[in-house]
Design an enzyme around this catalytic site. Structure first.
Site, short mmCIF file in Angstrom:
data_model
loop_
_atom_site.label_atom_id
_atom_site.label_comp_id
_atom_site.label_asym_id
_atom_site.label_seq_id
_atom_site.Cartn_x
_atom_site.Cartn_y
_atom_site.Cartn_z
N HIS A 182 0.82 -1.21 0.00
CA HIS A 182 0.00 0.00 0.00
C HIS A 182 0.85 1.26 0.00
CE1 HIS A 182 -3.29 -2.77 0.79
NE2 HIS A 182 -2.67 -3.19 1.86
N ARG A 219 -0.15 18.09 3.09
CA ARG A 219 1.30 18.32 3.00
C ARG A 219 1.74 18.17 1.56
NH1 ARG A 219 2.75 13.12 1.91
NH2 ARG A 219 1.61 11.45 2.96
#
Length: 650
Positions: free
Chosen positions: A226, A283
């Site tokens: 992932h 971010r």
């Protein structure tokens, strides 16, 4: 105006931010752990402040120490990079409260998006499409497969796919434990797992004046555990209608939380083309360079200008041009469950070609340690078309000189050339289906030639040492009557090669069929094979030999070599496959416990990833040396499982 910036991070992203600061005339401040005292980001910064300790929890995750470092160094702004404290609302608020400028979204926006469950509620209210959540306690077989996710973090930590209802309880426990260890929050939620979905995301940039840019799409579907491996912009194969829908949903998400700065909204696109909101990353992303390359922007510079109060340069972003692809170069062995690798990085050289970009936190001579993420570098290629960009990146990686720990370089090259990727048919299950084929042994012919070149270079070094610095095979007065033999083992595939050679009056003759030695140097060797001439660069390091060619690179171990740790232990021994920290044991694990073959017994954490140590056979646990918090070296004995059928008679 920002005059001095501290980057609350390390490695590649710190170096990347420093590069922009230098271009803008901003002084730079690094923070570093004891393990990073000699790291590249420390060497490149104008000023550096030590954070005592090595573990992330004692250093880069200590917001109080980072704020104190910024004040001590006279910085007036803090950039969090990605990872560590970059999505920590409390840290953002602490920076602001200390009178420093925060290079990121408002702490309130970070807080709203910090929990994936809360973020989904906000997105639903904003009309962004979502996957319906599933209550694990009420899940049935009809709900399978399920995806378990940590509510408070990302990067693949705390994430599990559940395909059997009987596995749900154990996987929930494991996911919660990993989430608690990684993020300090064990909340886990479940949602339907979409088979063969694509991970597509939209880059956002927003200012405090109401301007929001949607900077195109990225496809990040090639993932391991992932975590992204190869990313590209724009995402291929999307209809104009779908792109517009994704852009509009991402902008709606940003406006819903009063966003400012750089952010990314991630979607899962089902095979039929329906998108679902995954999460918003508050971010700068690791993969931001591909967006920079197609839009001709410096996203870090935009972050800094927005933090200074400037508006976006225009109401609409510039038009994208061409295509860009990024590959993450990791120190890991994909063929061995992605085990992270450590050690000295002897060489890191990527061809300086037009359109090729290297973002890294390492140079040759640095050491890859056990405490942090195993990413060595990001290699990015930009070209007018996707086909050209993919080809350019594969070729740049193929020609790179990377000497030291095992890396995923060969996997990256093979992935970029796989028909499914070339044809833009990738999805998040790509490595589940193709990993075995992509990590197979190197083609025998080219590898055999490389091993032959290694033997020839060694012969040249031996000859040089006996002839005062000159390679003069033909000058030997007493030629051996028998061929000399060199044996090598290919790394990491383990294939053995035996090379014979014999010095002659005219040079050197090798036993490899169809091969003629054209020239034999200590480093450079030229061989002719079936009428084709090839050049090899050979660099030895202790018992390792690195061979670089125009069409690939090979690593060999000269045999005999040191005995493998497994050869010195009794059957049933569980050895640490890498240096790391024991984070937990299986429930009820103790000496005398009965275990089943393949049962996970011990979990190790190394380089920000968890690795399971499995029972080698069914039997009884007769020794247990591991305990949570114990730091171990590679080959350390963790436990012993005894098979009752192999016990000696009483």
């Amino acid at each position: 105006m920002i005059t001095s910036l501290l980057v609350a991070n390390r490695g590649e992203i710190a170096c990347r931010i420093f590069r922009t600061c230098r271009a803008l005339g901003i002084a730079t401040v690094a923070v570093y752990s004891d393990a990073d005292a000699g790291a590249l980001h420390v060497r490149e910064a104008d000023t550096a402040v030590r954070l005592p300790g090595a573990a992330p929890a004692d250093t880069y995750l200590r917001g109080d120490l980072v704020v104190a470092a910024a004040l001590a160094a006279g910085a007036d702004a803090v950039h969090p990079g990605y990872g560590f404290l970059s999505e920590n609302a409390g840290f953002a608020a602490a920076v602001r409260d200390a009178g420093l400028r925060w290079i990121g979204p408002p702490a309130e926006a970070i807080g709203l998006m910090a929990s994936k469950t809360r973020a989904k509620e906000l997105m639903a209210a904003a009309g962004v499409p979502l996957l319906a959540p599933v209550d694990p306690a009420a899940a049935t077989a009809d709900d399978l497969p399920l995806l378990l996710k940590a509510a408070a973090g990302g990067g693949g930590r705390g994430m599990r796919i559940v395909r059997e209802l009987a596995d749900l309880s154990a996987e929930l426990t494991a996911a919660a434990a990993e989430a608690l260890s990684a993020f300090g929050d064990g909340e886990v939620f479940a949602e339907p797992y979409v088979e063969r979905g694509r991970h597509v995301e939209v880059q956002l940039m927003a200012d405090e004046h109401g301007g929001v840019w949607a900077l195109g799409t990225r496809d990040c579907s090639l993932q391991r555990r992932h975590q992204k491996v190869i990313e590209e912009a724009p995402a291929p194969g999307l209809s104009d209608a779908l792109r517009t829908r994704l852009h509009e949903a991402a902008v709606a998400a940003a406006r819903a939380v009063g966003y400012r700065g750089a952010g990314t909204v991630e979607f899962l696109v089902a095979p039929g083309g329906r998108p679902y909101f995954l999460e918003m990353n508050t971010r700068l992303q690791v993969e931001h360079p591909v967006t920079e390359e197609v839009f001709g922007l410096d996203l870090v510079a935009l972050q800094l200008r927005i933090a200074e109060g400037e508006p976006l340069p225009s109401a609409e972003p510039p038009p994208p041009v061409g295509h860009a692809v990024e590959a993450r170069l990791y120190a890991e062995d994909p063929a061995r469950d992605w085990q992270p690798q450590t050690g000295a990085l002897l060489a890191l050289e990527v061809p300086e070609e037009p359109g090729v970009r290297l973002d890294t936190g390492y140079t040759g001579g640095d050491t890859i340690g056990v405490h942090y993420d195993p990413m060595i570098a990001k290699v990015i290629a930009r070209a007018p078309t996707r086909t050209e960009a993919v080809r350019l990146l594969a070729r740049a990686l193929e020609r790179a000189r990377i000497h030291g720990p095992v890396t995923n370089r060969d996997l990256l090259v093979r992935s970029l050339r796989h028909p499914d990727f070339v044809g833009a048919r990738q999805d998040t299950g790509f490595y589940d289906r193709h990993l075995a084929a992509l990590t197979g042994a190197a083609a025998e012919g080219p590898a055999l030639l490389a091993a032959t070149a290694a033997a020839v270079a060694q012969a040249a070094r031996n000859a040089t040492s006996t002839t005062g610095g000159f390679t003069r095979f033909g000058a030997w007065r007493n030629l051996p009557s028998q061929p000399q033999v060199r044996r090598y083992r290919g790394e990491p595939d383990g294939v053995a090669y035996e090379i014979t050679y014999r010095p002659t009056r005219d040079g050197l003759s090798v036993g490899t069929e169809g091969v003629r030695v054209v020239s034999a140097g200590r480093v450079r060797v030229t061989l002719e094979h079936e009428g084709v001439t090839r050049h090899f660069e050979v660099v030895p390091d202790d018992d390792r030999v690195y061979v670089d060619t125009a069409s690939g690179a090979y690593t060999f171990t000269a045999l005999p070599r040191f005995t493998d740790p497994a050869a010195r232990t009794e059957p049933g021994s569980l050895l640490a496959p890498m240096p790391g920290t024991v984070v937990r044991l299986a429930d009820g694990l103790a000496e005398g416990a009965a275990v089943e073959a393949g049962q996970p017994l011990i979990w190790l954490e190394a380089m920000k990833m968890e690795h399971r140590v499995l029972a080698p056979a069914s039997g009884t646990l007769t020794a247990l040396h591991a305990a949570p918090g114990l730091q171990v070296e590679v080959g350390a004995l963790l436990a012993v499982v005894t098979d009752p059928s192999e016990e000696p008679p009483v």
